[in-house]
Write an enzyme that holds these catalytic residues in place. Structure first.
Site, PDB file in Angstrom:
ATOM      1  N   GLU A  92       0.841  -1.202   0.000  1.00 30.11           N
ATOM      2  CA  GLU A  92       0.000   0.000   0.000  1.00 30.11           C
ATOM      3  C   GLU A  92       0.874   1.250   0.000  1.00 30.11           C
ATOM      4  O   GLU A  92       1.743   1.410   0.860  1.00 30.11           O
ATOM      5  CB  GLU A  92      -0.918  -0.017   1.224  1.00 30.11           C
ATOM      6  CG  GLU A  92      -1.893  -1.182   1.217  1.00 30.11           C
ATOM      7  CD  GLU A  92      -2.474  -1.513   2.576  1.00 30.11           C
ATOM      8  OE1 GLU A  92      -3.264  -2.472   2.651  1.00 30.11           O
ATOM      9  OE2 GLU A  92      -2.130  -0.816   3.559  1.00 30.11           O
ATOM     10  N   GLU A 102      -5.015  -6.661   2.825  1.00 32.90           N
ATOM     11  CA  GLU A 102      -3.832  -7.446   3.148  1.00 32.90           C
ATOM     12  C   GLU A 102      -4.047  -8.926   2.858  1.00 32.90           C
ATOM     13  O   GLU A 102      -3.125  -9.632   2.419  1.00 32.90           O
ATOM     14  CB  GLU A 102      -3.452  -7.235   4.619  1.00 32.90           C
ATOM     15  CG  GLU A 102      -2.878  -5.866   4.941  1.00 32.90           C
ATOM     16  CD  GLU A 102      -3.931  -4.785   5.076  1.00 32.90           C
ATOM     17  OE1 GLU A 102      -3.558  -3.607   5.206  1.00 32.90           O
ATOM     18  OE2 GLU A 102      -5.135  -5.121   5.053  1.00 32.90           O
ATOM     19  N   PHE A 152       1.866  -1.217   8.350  1.00 27.65           N
ATOM     20  CA  PHE A 152       2.121  -1.289   9.785  1.00 27.65           C
ATOM     21  C   PHE A 152       2.027  -2.755  10.202  1.00 27.65           C
ATOM     22  O   PHE A 152       1.097  -3.451   9.793  1.00 27.65           O
ATOM     23  CB  PHE A 152       1.093  -0.477  10.587  1.00 27.65           C
ATOM     24  CG  PHE A 152       1.169   1.004  10.364  1.00 27.65           C
ATOM     25  CD1 PHE A 152       1.903   1.820  11.214  1.00 27.65           C
ATOM     26  CD2 PHE A 152       0.487   1.604   9.316  1.00 27.65           C
ATOM     27  CE1 PHE A 152       1.968   3.192  11.022  1.00 27.65           C
ATOM     28  CE2 PHE A 152       0.545   2.969   9.108  1.00 27.65           C
ATOM     29  CZ  PHE A 152       1.289   3.767   9.966  1.00 27.65           C
ATOM     30  N   ASP A 196       1.033  -3.922  12.806  1.00 23.29           N
ATOM     31  CA  ASP A 196      -0.206  -4.121  13.552  1.00 23.29           C
ATOM     32  C   ASP A 196      -1.314  -4.721  12.675  1.00 23.29           C
ATOM     33  O   ASP A 196      -2.264  -5.311  13.186  1.00 23.29           O
ATOM     34  CB  ASP A 196      -0.701  -2.793  14.116  1.00 23.29           C
ATOM     35  CG  ASP A 196       0.402  -1.983  14.764  1.00 23.29           C
ATOM     36  OD1 ASP A 196       0.389  -1.809  15.983  1.00 23.29           O
ATOM     37  OD2 ASP A 196       1.291  -1.510  14.021  1.00 23.29           O
ATOM     38  N   PHE A 197      -1.202  -4.568  11.354  1.00 22.43           N
ATOM     39  CA  PHE A 197      -2.247  -5.045  10.451  1.00 22.43           C
ATOM     40  C   PHE A 197      -2.119  -6.537  10.131  1.00 22.43           C
ATOM     41  O   PHE A 197      -2.889  -7.068   9.334  1.00 22.43           O
ATOM     42  CB  PHE A 197      -2.213  -4.258   9.136  1.00 22.43           C
ATOM     43  CG  PHE A 197      -2.400  -2.772   9.271  1.00 22.43           C
ATOM     44  CD1 PHE A 197      -2.875  -2.203  10.450  1.00 22.43           C
ATOM     45  CD2 PHE A 197      -2.086  -1.929   8.215  1.00 22.43           C
ATOM     46  CE1 PHE A 197      -3.044  -0.834  10.569  1.00 22.43           C
ATOM     47  CE2 PHE A 197      -2.258  -0.557   8.325  1.00 22.43           C
ATOM     48  CZ  PHE A 197      -2.731  -0.012   9.505  1.00 22.43           C
ATOM     49  N   HIS A 238      -1.201   1.206  15.707  1.00 25.29           N
ATOM     50  CA  HIS A 238      -0.164   1.566  14.738  1.00 25.29           C
ATOM     51  C   HIS A 238       1.212   1.705  15.393  1.00 25.29           C
ATOM     52  O   HIS A 238       2.093   2.336  14.802  1.00 25.29           O
ATOM     53  CB  HIS A 238      -0.507   2.894  14.057  1.00 25.29           C
ATOM     54  CG  HIS A 238      -1.732   2.872  13.207  1.00 25.29           C
ATOM     55  ND1 HIS A 238      -3.006   2.895  13.735  1.00 25.29           N
ATOM     56  CD2 HIS A 238      -1.885   2.817  11.863  1.00 25.29           C
ATOM     57  CE1 HIS A 238      -3.896   2.870  12.750  1.00 25.29           C
ATOM     58  NE2 HIS A 238      -3.234   2.824  11.607  1.00 25.29           N
TER      59      HIS A 238
END
Length: 344
Positions: free
Chosen positions: A40, A71, A94, A96-97, A140
């Site tokens: 992205e 994702e 990130f 976190d994703f 994030h």
């Protein structure tokens, strides 16, 4: 003399960590047409942390690909491309994703070579931005090093300097197995997020590799061993300088990779100092700090005189700056831990 000090004597030019990473990626893309990058905002934007800055202009949109915000879709596509013989680099904006695509990461990327009986390889690099210190809140700002290291089937790389970032990236792209390459946002050297002193280092123009499972002693010492990675290598070095003023000589070890883990270098240092402090920007429970301490104890408990660990408490990363500063370890936290170990 550390590896970095030796290199500075013979190399004049310096790069930020982001430029070193991009230089390695560009070299590998020139050498092998099967290497491509997807994620992205990695094309026109150049990556929000400059992880692909300049690559679009040289390689075009067929090889530097912006993807939809899915994702699950693009990481799954990258796994499939790798199994067909390509060498994709897929970026999670990130770390976190990762939960959105956990099946693609853990049940496909990490397991498909095993599940196929070795019939396929998955030569893919999963890159992701990690870490806090800039008030981006709980979704994030995590590192999650330990989560990936806990799941078998993936190598886990965490550079702390430009020199290491380039050598580790070359090695990651050339590896025939999955590699998770985690870069700390604060170390990238981007204008709107100033880096600490240290990550910008001399970097050779030629390609080179750093073997996985090879920790680097960033500072030699006799009184205590500080083991860490990523941003906290630099915070540990800052703490070591402060400790030296009081006659406490701390050795700082940069792990560079968690999988494989260089336990031999850690044990050799602890055999010399007798004191171990492990520092991590990940959560304290069930994480890197406990694993490293256990590994040292299993290999030489009699040599371990004192142990301290410094990590993020088991809470979501706060948004408010004073609260985030409270939970993410700083150099003073490391200094206190070393003093406590030294005084035991």
């Amino acid at each position: 003399m550390s590896e970095q000090q030796e290199r500075q004597q013979v190399i004049e030019r310096e790069l930020t960590m982001s430029r070193a990473m991009v230089e390695a990626i560009a070299h590998e893309m020139r050498e092998d047409e099967e290497v491509f990058y997807m994620g992205e905002d990695v094309a026109d934007y150049g990556g929000i942390f400059d992880s692909t800055e300049g690559l679009l202009e040289e390689f075009g949109r067929d090889r530097i690909m912006d993807v939809p915000i899915s994702e699950t879709a693009y990481l799954g596509a990258a796994v499939g491309a790798a199994q067909e013989g390509m060498r994709p680099i897929a970026e999670l904006m990130f770390v976190d994703f990762f939960g959105v695509a956990m099946d693609q990461i853990y049940n496909q990327l990490a397991k498909n070579t095993y599940m196929s009986g070795g019939a396929v390889n998955v030569p893919m690099v999963l890159t992701a931005a990690v870490g806090g210190t800039y008030n981006d809140a709980a979704q994030h700002s995590q590192t999650l090093y330990g989560t990936f290291a806990h799941l078998p089937g993936m190598k886990v790389v965490v550079p702390s300097t430009a020199y290491d970032a380039k050598g580790l990236m070359h090695n990651a792209i050339r590896d025939d197995d999955p590699v998770v390459y985690l870069f700390h946002k604060r170390l990238m050297g981007i204008g709107w997020m100033p880096a600490p002193d240290g990550p910008k280092t001399p970097v050779p123009e030629d390609d080179y590799t750093i073997p996985f499972g090879s920790a680097d002693v960033k500072r030699e010492g006799e009184d205590a061993t500080v083991v860490t990675l990523g941003l906290h290598v630099h915070r540990a070095l800052e703490a070591a300088d402060a400790l030296a003023e009081d006659g406490i000589d701390a050795e700082v070890i940069d792990l560079r990779t968690l999988v494989p883990l260089d336990t031999e270098t850690i044990r050799e240092s602890v055999a010399k100092t007798g004191r171990l402090v492990v520092v991590d920007e990940d959560y304290r429970s069930y994480g890197v700090t406990g694993e490293i301490i256990a590994g040292v104890a299993e290999g030489g408990l009699e040599e371990l005189e004192a142990v301290e660990r410094v990590a993020v408490p088991d809470v979501p990363l706060p948004y408010a700056r004073p609260m985030e500063n409270e939970v993410i370890p700083d150099s003073e936290d490391i200094e206190r831990a070393v003093r406590a170990a030294h005084d035991e």
